[in-house]
Design a protein around this motif. Structure first.
Motif, PDB file in Angstrom:
ATOM      1  N   TYR A  50       0.821  -1.218   0.000  1.00 51.83           N
ATOM      2  CA  TYR A  50       0.000   0.000   0.000  1.00 51.83           C
ATOM      3  C   TYR A  50       0.852   1.264   0.000  1.00 51.83           C
ATOM      4  N   ALA A  51       1.877   1.306   0.832  1.00 50.30           N
ATOM      5  CA  ALA A  51       2.670   2.528   0.980  1.00 50.30           C
ATOM      6  C   ALA A  51       3.326   2.941  -0.330  1.00 50.30           C
ATOM      7  N   ARG A  52       3.806   1.986  -1.105  1.00 55.28           N
ATOM      8  CA  ARG A  52       4.483   2.307  -2.359  1.00 55.28           C
ATOM      9  C   ARG A  52       3.551   2.269  -3.563  1.00 55.28           C
ATOM     10  N   MET A  53       2.324   1.833  -3.363  1.00 52.66           N
ATOM     11  CA  MET A  53       1.364   1.784  -4.459  1.00 52.66           C
ATOM     12  C   MET A  53       1.043   3.206  -4.911  1.00 52.66           C
ATOM     13  N   SER A  54       0.904   3.378  -6.213  1.00 49.37           N
ATOM     14  CA  SER A  54       0.574   4.700  -6.742  1.00 49.37           C
ATOM     15  C   SER A  54      -0.521   4.579  -7.792  1.00 49.37           C
ATOM     16  N   SER A  75      -9.030   8.959  -4.526  1.00 48.14           N
ATOM     17  CA  SER A  75      -7.710   8.789  -3.922  1.00 48.14           C
ATOM     18  C   SER A  75      -7.357   7.307  -3.853  1.00 48.14           C
ATOM     19  N   LYS A  76      -6.108   7.052  -3.534  1.00 46.07           N
ATOM     20  CA  LYS A  76      -5.628   5.690  -3.357  1.00 46.07           C
ATOM     21  C   LYS A  76      -6.394   5.003  -2.227  1.00 46.07           C
ATOM     22  N   LEU A  77      -6.623   5.718  -1.139  1.00 48.02           N
ATOM     23  CA  LEU A  77      -7.355   5.145  -0.015  1.00 48.02           C
ATOM     24  C   LEU A  77      -8.763   4.739  -0.423  1.00 48.02           C
ATOM     25  N   HIS A  78      -9.475   5.618  -1.131  1.00 44.21           N
ATOM     26  CA  HIS A  78     -10.842   5.301  -1.548  1.00 44.21           C
ATOM     27  C   HIS A  78     -10.875   4.116  -2.509  1.00 44.21           C
ATOM     28  N   GLU A 130      -0.367  -1.126   7.515  1.00 43.56           N
ATOM     29  CA  GLU A 130      -0.737   0.265   7.210  1.00 43.56           C
ATOM     30  C   GLU A 130      -1.760   0.779   8.206  1.00 43.56           C
ATOM     31  N   ALA A 131      -2.706  -0.060   8.567  1.00 38.24           N
ATOM     32  CA  ALA A 131      -3.728   0.331   9.535  1.00 38.24           C
ATOM     33  C   ALA A 131      -3.108   0.632  10.899  1.00 38.24           C
ATOM     34  N   ALA A 132      -2.065  -0.104  11.251  1.00 44.23           N
ATOM     35  CA  ALA A 132      -1.392   0.147  12.519  1.00 44.23           C
ATOM     36  C   ALA A 132      -0.682   1.497  12.520  1.00 44.23           C
ATOM     37  N   ARG A 133      -0.246   1.951  11.347  1.00 45.90           N
ATOM     38  CA  ARG A 133       0.460   3.234  11.235  1.00 45.90           C
ATOM     39  C   ARG A 133      -0.475   4.408  10.984  1.00 45.90           C
ATOM     40  N   ASN A 134      -1.632   4.128  10.395  1.00 45.90           N
ATOM     41  CA  ASN A 134      -2.513   5.214   9.959  1.00 45.90           C
ATOM     42  C   ASN A 134      -3.921   5.000  10.513  1.00 45.90           C
ATOM     43  N   ALA A 140     -11.320   3.124   8.600  1.00 45.48           N
ATOM     44  CA  ALA A 140     -12.054   2.859   7.363  1.00 45.48           C
ATOM     45  C   ALA A 140     -12.102   1.360   7.065  1.00 45.48           C
ATOM     46  N   LEU A 141     -10.989   0.668   7.241  1.00 46.53           N
ATOM     47  CA  LEU A 141     -10.972  -0.777   7.001  1.00 46.53           C
ATOM     48  C   LEU A 141     -11.880  -1.506   7.983  1.00 46.53           C
ATOM     49  N   GLN A 142     -11.797  -1.107   9.251  1.00 46.30           N
ATOM     50  CA  GLN A 142     -12.643  -1.738  10.269  1.00 46.30           C
ATOM     51  C   GLN A 142     -14.123  -1.572   9.936  1.00 46.30           C
TER      52      GLN A 142
END
Length: 161
Positions: A50-54, A75-78, A130-134, A140-142
Motif C-alpha cells: 500500500y505505501a508504495r502503491m501509486s 484517492s488511493k485510499l478510496h 498500514e492500519a497500525a500506522r494510519n 475505514a478498514l474496520q
C-alpha cells in the motif's frame, strides 16, 4: 373535463421513469475499464504494498490513463477501500444449507479459503501494517469489513429464525 378523481387515479398509476442521461460531454464509465483497474489494484498491492502503491502504477498495470482511475475514485485510499468493501460484502455469500450449523460451517470454509489465497495472503498483512500506522486507514478498514460481516451474519441469523 377531468375530475379530481380522474386526476388522482392518473397520479396513482406508475409513471415511466425519465431516462437519466449523462450531461453533455460527460464521460461514460466503461465497466471493462473499471474491472481492469480493480484487477490492477490487487496486482499492485501484492507487488509493492500500500505505501508504495501509486495511481500511476495502477493505471500502467490496467493499461489506462490516470484520469480513468481518478474518474472512479478520488484517492488511493478510496480505491483500496472500495476493493476491500467489495470483497467483504460481495465476496462472502450468505450460505443457505438449511441449518444454522451448516451455514456457519460453509461460511467458515469459504472465508478460510479466501484468506489463504496467495494474493490475499500478501495484501492482508500489508493493509494491517498500514492500519497500525494510519488511524484513518484503520478506521475505514474496520468499518468496511464490519459492515460486510454484519450483513452476512444478519442474513444467516434471519434464515435460521
Amino acid at each position: 373535463m377531468t375530475t379530481n378523481a380522474d386526476a388522482d387515479a392518473v397520479a396513482d398509476e406508475p409513471q415511466p421513469r425519465p431516462r437519466r442521461r449523462a450531461p453533455a460531454g460527460a464521460a461514460v464509465l466503461r465497466e471493462d475499464v473499471t474491472e481492469a483497474i480493480r484487477a490492477a489494484v490487487f496486482e499492485e498491492l501484492a507487488a509493492v504494498g500500500y505505501a508504495r502503491m501509486s495511481i500511476e502504477g495502477i493505471a500502467r498495470r490496467a493499461g489506462v490513463g490516470k484520469t480513468a482511475v481518478y474518474r472512479r475514485w478520488r484517492s488511493k485510499l478510496h480505491l483500496v477501500l472500495d476493493i476491500v468493501s467489495a470483497l467483504a460484502v460481495q465476496g462472502l455469500p450468505a450460505p443457505e444449507t438449511g441449518s444454522l450449523e451448516g451455514d456457519l460451517r460453509l461460511l467458515y470454509e469459504v472465508t478460510s479459503r479466501a484468506l489463504r489465497h496467495p494474493v490475499a495472503s500478501q495484501i492482508i498483512p500489508d493493509l494491517q501494517a498500514e492500519a497500525a500506522r494510519n488511524p484513518e486507514i484503520a478506521e475505514a478498514l474496520q468499518k468496511t469489513v464490519r459492515e460486510g460481516q454484519d450483513g452476512v451474519a444478519s442474513k444467516i441469523l434471519a434464515a435460521a429464525v
